[in-house]
Design a protein around this motif. Structure first.
Motif, PDB file in Angstrom:
ATOM      1  N   ASN A 114     -24.294 -13.007 -33.912  1.00 54.76           N
ATOM      2  CA  ASN A 114     -23.647 -12.590 -32.672  1.00 54.76           C
ATOM      3  C   ASN A 114     -22.632 -13.630 -32.212  1.00 54.76           C
ATOM      4  OD1 ASN A 114     -23.302 -10.798 -30.467  1.00 54.76           O
ATOM      5  ND2 ASN A 114     -24.637 -12.066 -29.201  1.00 54.76           N
ATOM      6  N   TYR A 147     -21.077  -8.499 -35.240  1.00 49.09           N
ATOM      7  CA  TYR A 147     -21.997  -7.744 -34.400  1.00 49.09           C
ATOM      8  C   TYR A 147     -22.899  -6.791 -35.194  1.00 49.09           C
ATOM      9  CZ  TYR A 147     -18.958  -9.684 -30.870  1.00 49.09           C
ATOM     10  OH  TYR A 147     -18.254 -10.561 -30.098  1.00 49.09           O
ATOM     11  N   ASP A 148     -22.374  -6.233 -36.274  1.00 47.18           N
ATOM     12  CA  ASP A 148     -23.204  -5.323 -37.069  1.00 47.18           C
ATOM     13  C   ASP A 148     -24.369  -6.071 -37.707  1.00 47.18           C
ATOM     14  OD1 ASP A 148     -21.635  -3.161 -36.398  1.00 47.18           O
ATOM     15  OD2 ASP A 148     -20.325  -3.358 -38.139  1.00 47.18           O
ATOM     16  N   ALA A 204     -25.627  -8.880 -36.560  1.00 47.38           N
ATOM     17  CA  ALA A 204     -26.503  -9.288 -35.453  1.00 47.38           C
ATOM     18  C   ALA A 204     -27.465  -8.152 -35.111  1.00 47.38           C
ATOM     19  CB  ALA A 204     -25.670  -9.664 -34.226  1.00 47.38           C
ATOM     20  N   VAL A 248     -25.355  -7.036 -27.558  1.00 49.37           N
ATOM     21  CA  VAL A 248     -24.414  -6.863 -28.676  1.00 49.37           C
ATOM     22  C   VAL A 248     -23.571  -5.608 -28.447  1.00 49.37           C
ATOM     23  CG1 VAL A 248     -24.175  -6.425 -31.155  1.00 49.37           C
ATOM     24  CG2 VAL A 248     -25.861  -8.070 -30.346  1.00 49.37           C
ATOM     25  N   TYR A 249     -24.228  -4.520 -28.065  1.00 47.46           N
ATOM     26  CA  TYR A 249     -23.471  -3.291 -27.803  1.00 47.46           C
ATOM     27  C   TYR A 249     -22.479  -3.487 -26.657  1.00 47.46           C
ATOM     28  CZ  TYR A 249     -26.183  -0.375 -30.998  1.00 47.46           C
ATOM     29  OH  TYR A 249     -26.744   0.186 -32.124  1.00 47.46           O
ATOM     30  N   GLU A 277     -20.963  -6.336 -25.865  1.00 45.97           N
ATOM     31  CA  GLU A 277     -19.835  -7.127 -26.390  1.00 45.97           C
ATOM     32  C   GLU A 277     -18.930  -6.282 -27.277  1.00 45.97           C
ATOM     33  OE1 GLU A 277     -20.368 -11.148 -27.794  1.00 45.97           O
ATOM     34  OE2 GLU A 277     -22.329 -11.245 -26.828  1.00 45.97           O
ATOM     35  N   LYS A 278     -19.545  -5.462 -28.140  1.00 46.71           N
ATOM     36  CA  LYS A 278     -18.742  -4.582 -29.010  1.00 46.71           C
ATOM     37  C   LYS A 278     -17.873  -3.652 -28.174  1.00 46.71           C
ATOM     38  CE  LYS A 278     -20.084  -2.532 -32.768  1.00 46.71           C
ATOM     39  NZ  LYS A 278     -20.841  -1.749 -33.781  1.00 46.71           N
ATOM     40  N   CYS A 333     -21.297   2.721 -27.748  1.00 51.87           N
ATOM     41  CA  CYS A 333     -21.752   1.361 -27.439  1.00 51.87           C
ATOM     42  C   CYS A 333     -22.211   1.259 -25.988  1.00 51.87           C
ATOM     43  CB  CYS A 333     -20.636   0.348 -27.703  1.00 51.87           C
ATOM     44  SG  CYS A 333     -20.331   0.040 -29.448  1.00 51.87           S
TER      45      CYS A 333
END
Length: 201
Positions: free
Chosen positions: A67, A72-73, A75, A115-116, A118-119, A162
């Motif tokens: 991350n 991200y994937d 992470a 994470v979602y 941030e994406k 996301c």
């Protein structure tokens, strides 16, 4: 390989990768270590059937390294592996996680939601960027041509997905934190939920 051996090796890898990233700022070194054949062989065990809470913690921390370097994937892959093990170890039914989950599971859920989030933020920054011609996609690392990859419509749909996933996981985590008394974590989650709820995509 025994669980204790896996746990020890994962701890070593996690500490090495975290040190490379945090203290030496060597994203390349951390990425090479995590992508090594040795690491992939080490992680070739079934999280549904194997692994304990120590392994789950190491997987969570490895997810944190990915991350931090913006992968991200990857992470999400490690955070999900950790969560799968935690559900089994703590005997929690995923459908009733808000009623049965503990602080460890709440942390994993919050990590995934983060994470979602941030994406989504990165995708939203690129929504108004127009691409001329059909170059290699500038929005991902796929090396695909843009017209078959992250077009504006696709990015908008991914951002919506996301947002939905971030809300789902952060709300679940918040609910557990409230139930188990970890109230100091709730204000940040409330801010994230308010922010996500206010975004129109």
């Amino acid at each position: 390989m025994k669980e204790d051996d896996i746990a020890l090796l994962l701890r070593f890898t996690e500490k090495t990768a975290t040190h490379a990233w945090k203290y030496l700022h060597q994203a390349h070194t951390a990425t090479r270590l995590l992508n090594s054949d040795w690491m992939q062989q080490l992680l070739a065990f079934d999280g549904e059937e194997q692994g304990n809470d120590v392994i789950a913690t190491s997987l969570n921390n490895i997810g944190g390294v990915y991350n931090a370097i913006g992968n991200y994937d990857k992470a999400l892959e490690y955070y999900q592996k950790a969560l799968t093990i935690q559900y089994r170890v703590f005997d929690v039914d995923e459908k009733h996680v808000e009623e049965q989950g503990n602080g460890f599971i709440a942390t994993s859920l919050n990590n995934i939601g983060g994470v979602y989030l941030e994406k989504m933020g990165i995708i939203l920054k690129t929504l108004n960027q127009k691409v001329k011609g059909n170059p290699i996609c500038p929005f991902c690392t796929s090396q695909n041509k843009y017209k078959k990859c992250c077009t504006q419509g696709k990015r908008s749909n991914i951002a919506k997905q996301c947002k939905e996933q971030a809300l789902k996981y952060i709300k679940q985590s918040r609910s557990i934190h409230h139930r188990v008394g970890l109230v100091h974590r709730i204000p940040n989650q409330d801010q994230a939920i308010h922010y996500l709820s206010s975004i129109l995509i």
